[in-house]
Design a protein around this motif. Structure first.
Motif, short mmCIF file in Angstrom:
data_model
loop_
_atom_site.label_atom_id
_atom_site.label_comp_id
_atom_site.label_asym_id
_atom_site.label_seq_id
_atom_site.Cartn_x
_atom_site.Cartn_y
_atom_site.Cartn_z
N LEU A 209 32.58 34.95 -6.64
CA LEU A 209 31.87 36.13 -7.11
C LEU A 209 32.50 37.43 -6.63
N THR A 210 33.03 37.45 -5.41
CA THR A 210 33.56 38.69 -4.86
C THR A 210 35.08 38.81 -4.98
N SER A 211 35.76 37.83 -5.56
CA SER A 211 37.20 37.89 -5.72
C SER A 211 37.60 39.04 -6.64
N THR A 212 38.70 39.70 -6.32
CA THR A 212 39.14 40.82 -7.15
C THR A 212 39.72 40.38 -8.48
N TYR A 213 40.12 39.11 -8.60
CA TYR A 213 40.65 38.64 -9.88
C TYR A 213 39.68 38.91 -11.03
N SER A 214 38.39 38.70 -10.75
CA SER A 214 37.38 38.84 -11.81
C SER A 214 36.54 40.10 -11.64
N GLY A 215 37.01 41.05 -10.85
CA GLY A 215 36.32 42.32 -10.73
C GLY A 215 35.44 42.47 -9.52
N GLY A 216 35.49 41.54 -8.57
CA GLY A 216 34.70 41.66 -7.35
C GLY A 216 35.29 42.68 -6.40
N ASP A 217 34.58 42.93 -5.30
CA ASP A 217 35.03 43.95 -4.35
C ASP A 217 36.04 43.42 -3.34
N GLY A 218 36.37 42.14 -3.45
CA GLY A 218 37.36 41.56 -2.55
C GLY A 218 36.82 41.11 -1.22
N SER A 219 35.50 41.20 -1.01
CA SER A 219 34.93 40.80 0.28
C SER A 219 34.99 39.28 0.45
N PRO A 220 34.79 38.80 1.68
CA PRO A 220 35.00 37.37 1.95
C PRO A 220 34.06 36.47 1.17
N HIS A 228 40.91 35.90 -4.80
CA HIS A 228 41.77 36.90 -4.18
C HIS A 228 40.92 37.78 -3.27
N TYR A 229 41.10 37.58 -1.96
CA TYR A 229 40.43 38.38 -0.94
C TYR A 229 41.21 39.67 -0.73
N LEU A 230 40.50 40.76 -0.52
CA LEU A 230 41.14 42.05 -0.28
C LEU A 230 40.56 42.68 0.97
N HIS A 231 41.38 42.78 2.00
CA HIS A 231 40.91 43.45 3.21
C HIS A 231 40.75 44.94 2.92
N PRO A 232 39.66 45.55 3.39
CA PRO A 232 39.42 46.96 3.05
C PRO A 232 40.48 47.92 3.57
N GLN A 233 41.28 47.50 4.53
CA GLN A 233 42.32 48.38 5.05
C GLN A 233 43.70 48.09 4.45
N THR A 234 43.76 47.19 3.47
CA THR A 234 45.03 46.95 2.79
C THR A 234 45.43 48.20 2.01
N ALA A 347 23.82 47.62 5.00
CA ALA A 347 24.81 47.79 6.06
C ALA A 347 25.48 49.15 5.92
N LEU A 348 25.75 49.77 7.04
CA LEU A 348 26.44 51.06 7.05
C LEU A 348 27.94 50.85 7.24
N PRO A 349 28.77 51.58 6.51
CA PRO A 349 30.22 51.45 6.72
C PRO A 349 30.63 52.08 8.05
N SER A 350 31.67 51.54 8.62
CA SER A 350 32.12 52.04 9.92
C SER A 350 32.65 53.48 9.83
N THR A 351 32.90 53.95 8.62
CA THR A 351 33.38 55.32 8.42
C THR A 351 32.25 56.34 8.37
N ALA A 352 30.99 55.88 8.47
CA ALA A 352 29.84 56.78 8.38
C ALA A 352 29.72 57.63 9.65
N THR A 353 28.83 58.62 9.57
CA THR A 353 28.52 59.45 10.73
C THR A 353 27.12 59.10 11.23
N VAL A 354 26.78 59.64 12.37
CA VAL A 354 25.45 59.42 12.92
C VAL A 354 24.38 59.88 11.92
N PRO A 370 34.50 49.22 5.92
CA PRO A 370 34.21 50.01 4.74
C PRO A 370 34.70 49.35 3.46
N ARG A 371 33.86 49.33 2.44
CA ARG A 371 34.22 48.82 1.12
C ARG A 371 33.63 49.75 0.07
N SER A 372 34.22 49.72 -1.12
CA SER A 372 33.66 50.50 -2.22
C SER A 372 32.34 49.87 -2.64
#
Length: 475
Positions: A209-220, A228-234, A347-354, A370-372
């Motif tokens: 479901l989350t594979s990028t091949y079929s339009g997922g966000d690449g999460s595990p 196809h897994y996509l690490h958010p920092q790739t 869940a909050l992304p690690s790029t968020a602020t307080v 962080p993910r889209s």
């Protein structure tokens, strides 16, 4: 009986088996190409042999050389088998999520196994493929197989798997369903079938479901050797050169729970003990067959055996710990401690602020890579810590300028995780004594929290009968 000069002559010519029980309710016949009949137990025997033969022919692999590859396991086992038979050494790099059974099998063939972290950006020096390439570069006589970009990978399927299916069905195949990993199997097999049928065969990719091949966000996801897994920092995502996207007509997206449920059904209803990606493919094939007629014919490829996953998809305890099984009649579970399925945690992304955390709901909120997009739940492997919104609100009340601070500076350690269907006594044993808190997992994703006190109060309590959760069908 056929006589073979070596075990490698037995690669290919795997059977097509009709699924008579699981597919009994769909109009079109569904046949499974059972690839665990290959000597090393998977469809990767074909690509591995093709790559080795091509390397020998080109001189890239010389007598007494060393075969090096980065793999989730199956290609490595095939290469290790071939190396043993042809007198090569083998070095196989695998991610740390690879099942213990696969690692033990690699060692049984005599391979040197190097385990590295799996969830890393593509550019990271410890990424599986980078470690394998580095080892090959510094090892005398080494040849890096590189299944992802090696043209001999799809070519092996164009010359063997595709023609076998076409011949076995007498050219009657109308739909081919297969998971997409390196892309070699779908590219070679699907490409041949399209050409042989004059473009009439439809090729359907079965994808997590989350594979990028079929339009997922690449999460595990939890099904190995597919997608196809996509690490958010790739920095730059690249698909394998072995994968020709134009061959796939469309995708069927299958969640982990559906895949695991299906692979367990295959074993118990068809007597076919296959790996998790086979569950993905069969679930997709049944969806496809349900829309067809008796005049159509669906072939689904089952890549490998379930014997490599006995400690995962066929282990009830493992499934309960990750929240894939939810029904234990007469035994108090985490679900009983909660009283109900938890409300989804954002869940909050690690790029968020307080400031972003001040309105978050819940006493303890997960912080993820962080993910889209903003999924209601997040895979536990990407949770890097937690924050307490109440504490942050108190901090900002004392010092308003703190609201602009990076959330990452206020991270608490991520607590342990328990599955929603796990027995409460086992779950409580993994928490610190007292008032510790744990994430509650459903399908491997953080979906709520539970306290040690709530688990302790439920221990020994026999819950009333309740409707089985959806994952109970996997039993």
């Amino acid at each position: 009986m056929t006589l073979h000069e070596s075990l490698l002559d037995a690669v290919g010519d795997t059977p097509l088996v009709r699924l008579t029980r699981i597919a009994s309710g769909v109009p079109a016949p569904v046949y499974a190409k059972v690839e665990f009949f290959n000597p090393a137990g998977s469809v990767k025997d074909r690509a591995a042999l093709g790559m080795v033969l091509a390397a020998e022919k080109s001189g890239a692999l010389a007598p007494g050389g060393v075969i090096v590859e980065g793999t989730s396991g199956n290609t490595g086992m095939a290469l290790a088998m071939i190396a043993a038979q042809r007198g090569y050494r083998s070095i196989v790099v695998v991610p740390d999520r690879t099942s213990p059974e696969k690692i033990k099998t690699l060692k049984a063939y005599g391979a040197e196994v190097v385990v590295t972290t799996g969830a890393l950006p593509r550019e990271h020096p410890e990424h599986v493929r980078n470690v394998a390439a580095r080892l090959a570069a510094r090892t005398p006589g080494a040849w890096y197989a590189n299944q992802y970009d090696n043209p001999a990978n799809p070519e092996a399927h164009r010359t063997t798997t595709g023609p076998e299916i076409w011949a076995a069905t007498g050219g009657r195949i109308t739909h081919f369903v297969v998971g997409v990993g390196t892309g070699g199997t779908v590219t070679g097999t699907g490409g041949f079938l399209k050409e042989a049928s004059g473009g009439q065969v439809r090729v359907i990719g079965a994808d997590p479901l989350t594979s990028t091949y079929s339009g997922g966000d690449g999460s595990p996801y939890y099904v190995e050797s597919i997608g196809h897994y996509l690490h958010p920092q790739t920095a730059e995502d690249e698909y394998p050169e072995s994968y020709d996207q134009s061959v796939v007509d469309r995708f069927e997206r299958i969640g982990d729970r559906e895949s695991i449920t299906m692979v367990r059904r295959l074993a118990r209803e068809e007597g076919i003990l296959a790996g998790g990606s086979a569950g993905t493919a069969v679930a997709a094939a049944l969806r496809v067959a349900a829309t067809l007629t008796p005049d159509d014919l669906v072939v689904v490829l089952l890549p490998d055996s379930g014997r490599g996953y006995l400690s995962k998809y066929f282990d009830d305890d493992w499934l309960r710990r990750f929240g894939f099984l939810e029904d234990l009649p007469g035994t108090p579970t985490v679900a009983d401690a909660l009283g109900d399925r938890p409300a989804p945690l954002t869940a909050l992304p690690s790029t968020a602020t307080v400031a972003d955390a001040l309105t978050a709901a819940g006493a303890l909120v997960p912080v993820r890579l962080p993910r889209s997009g903003d999924n209601a739940t997040t895979d536990v492997s990407e949770v890097i810590g937690a924050v307490r919104p109440d504490a942050l609100r108190a901090l900002v009340a004392r010092d308003p300028s703190a609201s602009a601070a990076p959330l990452h500076d206020h991270l608490l350690p991520s607590p342990p995780a328990v599955g929603i269907g796990e027995p409460v006594d086992e779950a409580a044993a993994r928490l610190a004594t007292g008032t510790g808190t744990a994430w509650v997992l459903i399908d491997g994703r953080v979906s709520g929290t539970v306290t040690h006190d709530a688990l302790r109060r439920t221990t020994g309590h026999v819950p009333p009968a309740r409707a089985a959760g959806p994952a109970s069908r996997a039993t």
